[in-house]
Design a protein around this motif. Structure first.
Motif, PDB file in Angstrom:
ATOM      1  N   THR A 254      -5.477  42.398  62.581  1.00  0.00           N
ATOM      2  CA  THR A 254      -5.644  42.910  63.945  1.00  0.00           C
ATOM      3  C   THR A 254      -6.554  41.940  64.696  1.00  0.00           C
ATOM      4  N   TYR A 255      -5.971  41.263  65.665  1.00  0.00           N
ATOM      5  CA  TYR A 255      -6.738  40.283  66.447  1.00  0.00           C
ATOM      6  C   TYR A 255      -7.338  40.945  67.677  1.00  0.00           C
ATOM      7  N   THR A 256      -8.452  40.379  68.158  1.00  0.00           N
ATOM      8  CA  THR A 256      -9.015  40.774  69.455  1.00  0.00           C
ATOM      9  C   THR A 256      -9.271  39.500  70.256  1.00  0.00           C
ATOM     10  N   PRO A 257      -9.262  39.592  71.593  1.00  0.00           N
ATOM     11  CA  PRO A 257      -9.377  38.370  72.413  1.00  0.00           C
ATOM     12  C   PRO A 257     -10.637  37.548  72.120  1.00  0.00           C
ATOM     13  N   GLU A 258     -11.733  38.231  71.735  1.00  0.00           N
ATOM     14  CA  GLU A 258     -12.969  37.446  71.524  1.00  0.00           C
ATOM     15  C   GLU A 258     -12.920  36.581  70.259  1.00  0.00           C
ATOM     16  N   MET A 259     -11.876  36.729  69.448  1.00  0.00           N
ATOM     17  CA  MET A 259     -11.753  35.880  68.249  1.00  0.00           C
ATOM     18  C   MET A 259     -11.308  34.462  68.599  1.00  0.00           C
ATOM     19  N   GLY A 260     -10.808  34.252  69.851  1.00  0.00           N
ATOM     20  CA  GLY A 260     -10.291  32.925  70.186  1.00  0.00           C
ATOM     21  C   GLY A 260     -10.528  32.570  71.642  1.00  0.00           C
ATOM     22  N   ASN A 261      -9.751  31.621  72.139  1.00  0.00           N
ATOM     23  CA  ASN A 261      -9.881  31.164  73.527  1.00  0.00           C
ATOM     24  C   ASN A 261      -8.593  31.416  74.297  1.00  0.00           C
ATOM     25  N   VAL A 262      -8.752  31.815  75.553  1.00  0.00           N
ATOM     26  CA  VAL A 262      -7.577  31.999  76.421  1.00  0.00           C
ATOM     27  C   VAL A 262      -7.025  30.624  76.805  1.00  0.00           C
ATOM     28  N   VAL A 263      -5.713  30.424  76.531  1.00  0.00           N
ATOM     29  CA  VAL A 263      -5.113  29.106  76.811  1.00  0.00           C
ATOM     30  C   VAL A 263      -3.968  29.183  77.815  1.00  0.00           C
ATOM     31  N   GLY A 264      -3.621  30.404  78.247  1.00  0.00           N
ATOM     32  CA  GLY A 264      -2.510  30.512  79.192  1.00  0.00           C
ATOM     33  C   GLY A 264      -2.194  31.958  79.520  1.00  0.00           C
ATOM     34  N   LYS A 265      -1.117  32.133  80.288  1.00  0.00           N
ATOM     35  CA  LYS A 265      -0.680  33.474  80.686  1.00  0.00           C
ATOM     36  C   LYS A 265       0.783  33.673  80.305  1.00  0.00           C
ATOM     37  N   HIS A 266       1.173  34.942  80.184  1.00  0.00           N
ATOM     38  CA  HIS A 266       2.569  35.272  79.869  1.00  0.00           C
ATOM     39  C   HIS A 266       2.987  36.455  80.733  1.00  0.00           C
ATOM     40  N   GLN A 267       4.282  36.800  80.659  1.00  0.00           N
ATOM     41  CA  GLN A 267       4.819  37.847  81.534  1.00  0.00           C
ATOM     42  C   GLN A 267       5.123  39.166  80.812  1.00  0.00           C
ATOM     43  N   GLY A 268       4.616  39.315  79.597  1.00  0.00           N
ATOM     44  CA  GLY A 268       4.843  40.578  78.880  1.00  0.00           C
ATOM     45  C   GLY A 268       4.908  40.355  77.383  1.00  0.00           C
ATOM     46  N   ALA A 269       3.968  40.981  76.650  1.00  0.00           N
ATOM     47  CA  ALA A 269       3.904  40.781  75.195  1.00  0.00           C
ATOM     48  C   ALA A 269       5.185  41.248  74.508  1.00  0.00           C
ATOM     49  N   HIS A 270       5.878  42.217  75.122  1.00  0.00           N
ATOM     50  CA  HIS A 270       7.075  42.769  74.469  1.00  0.00           C
ATOM     51  C   HIS A 270       8.266  41.812  74.494  1.00  0.00           C
ATOM     52  N   TYR A 271       8.152  40.683  75.216  1.00  0.00           N
ATOM     53  CA  TYR A 271       9.245  39.702  75.200  1.00  0.00           C
ATOM     54  C   TYR A 271       9.131  38.715  74.042  1.00  0.00           C
ATOM     55  N   PHE A 272       8.029  38.770  73.298  1.00  0.00           N
ATOM     56  CA  PHE A 272       7.750  37.707  72.325  1.00  0.00           C
ATOM     57  C   PHE A 272       7.749  38.243  70.898  1.00  0.00           C
ATOM     58  N   THR A 273       7.951  37.325  69.965  1.00  0.00           N
ATOM     59  CA  THR A 273       8.031  37.737  68.566  1.00  0.00           C
ATOM     60  C   THR A 273       7.242  36.773  67.680  1.00  0.00           C
ATOM     61  N   ILE A 274       6.808  37.272  66.532  1.00  0.00           N
ATOM     62  CA  ILE A 274       6.011  36.472  65.590  1.00  0.00           C
ATOM     63  C   ILE A 274       6.800  35.231  65.172  1.00  0.00           C
ATOM     64  N   GLY A 275       6.111  34.087  65.124  1.00  0.00           N
ATOM     65  CA  GLY A 275       6.767  32.849  64.696  1.00  0.00           C
ATOM     66  C   GLY A 275       7.423  32.072  65.819  1.00  0.00           C
ATOM     67  N   GLN A 276       7.498  32.685  67.006  1.00  0.00           N
ATOM     68  CA  GLN A 276       8.158  32.027  68.152  1.00  0.00           C
ATOM     69  C   GLN A 276       7.277  30.889  68.665  1.00  0.00           C
ATOM     70  N   ARG A 277       7.915  29.779  69.071  1.00  0.00           N
ATOM     71  CA  ARG A 277       7.114  28.707  69.678  1.00  0.00           C
ATOM     72  C   ARG A 277       7.641  28.293  71.039  1.00  0.00           C
ATOM     73  N   LYS A 278       8.891  28.671  71.338  1.00  0.00           N
ATOM     74  CA  LYS A 278       9.436  28.315  72.660  1.00  0.00           C
ATOM     75  C   LYS A 278       9.069  29.384  73.679  1.00  0.00           C
ATOM     76  N   GLY A 279       8.988  28.963  74.939  1.00  0.00           N
ATOM     77  CA  GLY A 279       8.792  29.932  76.012  1.00  0.00           C
ATOM     78  C   GLY A 279       7.350  30.283  76.316  1.00  0.00           C
ATOM     79  N   LEU A 280       6.400  29.602  75.663  1.00  0.00           N
ATOM     80  CA  LEU A 280       4.979  29.907  75.925  1.00  0.00           C
ATOM     81  C   LEU A 280       4.441  29.125  77.118  1.00  0.00           C
ATOM     82  N   ASN A 281       5.031  27.952  77.370  1.00  0.00           N
ATOM     83  CA  ASN A 281       4.622  27.117  78.516  1.00  0.00           C
ATOM     84  C   ASN A 281       3.131  26.807  78.536  1.00  0.00           C
ATOM     85  N   VAL A 282       2.609  26.482  77.355  1.00  0.00           N
ATOM     86  CA  VAL A 282       1.214  26.015  77.285  1.00  0.00           C
ATOM     87  C   VAL A 282       1.281  24.560  76.833  1.00  0.00           C
ATOM     88  N   GLY A 283       0.812  23.660  77.682  1.00  0.00           N
ATOM     89  CA  GLY A 283       0.904  22.237  77.346  1.00  0.00           C
ATOM     90  C   GLY A 283      -0.408  21.697  76.800  1.00  0.00           C
TER      91      GLY A 283
END
Length: 395
Positions: A254-283
């Motif tokens: 169970t992760y919480t935001p304070e465990m890491g650093n914010v590196v970008g934004k997304h449009q909905g957690a429910h669109y994403f799946t574990i192991g995915q690397r495409k579609g994050l748009n973080v360069g």
């Protein structure tokens, strides 16, 4: 003459399946399943069902078999599409192809076929069916197809003995090139047709756009977790077989935001799946970012750098009792029993050495090697040799 209804999809595999059954002396009927006409969930112009049904008709005409189209779009929406939306909303990743076989092809479709007086339903799946006798009773076996590259037994991992008893898989002994060769010799219109991609019987769907029709976008943050974070210290120790160790190894972090650093934004957690690397748009990262966790309640996505990030790996998974399914019901484990098997957690994954442990609440699968991207909502299927024994939805 036994009567067989073939699910003609407009592809080469089912076309050749129909031809082979005809050669074997069956009375063959071709049925095309129309599973989609909901334009509110716009599917790109590559929704080829019209073209597919036309190709299926041309194949039936060439073989001289009766043909009709059945509209299963209502059942498909209810049993597959609504289920998909519900699962994504919960932050799980469903497998519509496995469900389509269990709920549509070998249930709704099979009932239609039997009402037409069919003895069997046949599909163009690359897998084999065998049978054996145990204590005087016929037991059906689902086996991997002869073509190792195309084996589709995984997609049928939820079938029951009753469904298997009425199923035929005519191309299971063939390789894909052999199937195309037969189609070419028979001058079938589907001989050179490319394999269909995307959802079972729907065609290509761009998943984010598909989901956005029902699941509203909402902005959230992408958090990157360092691979040296102390939370990984104990996670991938060897799993022994005490229940406590299995529970620990199968529980996702169970992760919480304070465990890491914010590196970008997304449009909905429910669109994403574990192991995915495409579609994050973080360069600007020296390796690709992979999703290691999603939290739909707080709408945060957690990522790690590189395909070897420890957050991607787990040594065990859990399947709750109602989700444990045995194709070979005679081999079902009782509470306290264990079984050494080979397991895959996604289509095409090479089989992995593992142990099943059955408890009163459900089943733990402990792997010899840590597995990448164990994903809730997907199916784990277990095999002995080339026989698929059972499967379950990853909790």
């Amino acid at each position: 003459m036994k009567r067989v209804v073939v699910g003609l999809s407009g592809g080469v595999d089912s076309s050749v399946a129909a031809y082979l059954l005809q050669e074997q002396g069956y009375e063959v009927i071709g049925l095309f399943m129309k599973n989609w006409h909901d334009d509110s969930v716009t599917i790109s112009n590559e929704c080829p069902w019209l073209e597919d049904s036309n190709d299926a008709l041309l194949v039936a005409e060439k073989l001289g078999i009766p043909f009709q189209t059945v509209d299963l779009s209502e059942e498909y929406k209810e049993k597959i599409v609504d289920y998909m939306f519900n699962e994504y909303e919960k932050g799980r990743t469903p497998n519509p192809d496995v469900l389509c076989n269990r709920e549509i092809k070998f249930d709704v479709f099979m009932k239609i076929a039997l009402s037409l007086g069919a003895d069997y339903v046949a599909t163009g799946h690359y897998c084999k069916k065998a049978q054996t006798s145990i204590e005087g009773k016929t037991v059906y076996q689902l086996q991997a197809g002869a073509d190792g590259n195309k084996d589709q037994s995984y997609f049928l991992c939820q079938l029951s003995q009753e469904q298997l008893s009425k199923a035929l898989f005519p191309i299971g002994e063939l390789t894909k090139p052999e199937v195309r060769e037969i189609a070419t010799q028979m001058e079938l219109v589907t001989a050179e047709k490319k394999d269909s991609q995307g959802l079972c019987f729907i065609g290509k769907v761009r998943l984010p756009e598909f989901l956005q029709q029902k699941l509203q976008p909402k902005e959230g943050v992408i958090v990157q977790i360092d691979k040296d974070n102390p939370i990984y210290k104990t996670k991938n120790e060897p799993v022994l077989n005490s229940r406590e160790e299995l529970i620990l190894a199968a529980t996702k972090i169970t992760y919480t935001p304070e465990m890491g650093n914010v590196v970008g934004k997304h449009q909905g957690a429910h669109y994403f799946t574990i192991g995915q690397r495409k579609g994050l748009n973080v360069g600007g990262t020296k390796e690709p970012l992979f999703i290691i966790g999603t939290d739909v309640a707080t709408n945060v996505i957690y990522t790690g750098l590189g395909s070897q990030h420890p957050g991607l790996f787990r040594k065990a998974l859990f399947i709750a009792n109602p989700e444990v399914h045995w194709v070979r019901s005679d081999m079902k484990l009782e509470h306290g029993q264990k079984l050494e098997v080979m397991v895959r957690i996604r289509y095409r994954q090479p089989l992995q050495k593992a142990m099943l442990y059955q408890f009163e609440t459900g089943m733990y699968i402990s792997f010899q090697e840590p597995q990448s991207a164990i994903t809730e909502g997907q199916f784990a299927a277990w095999y002995h040799g080339d026989e698929l024994l059972g499967s379950g939805v990853i909790s």
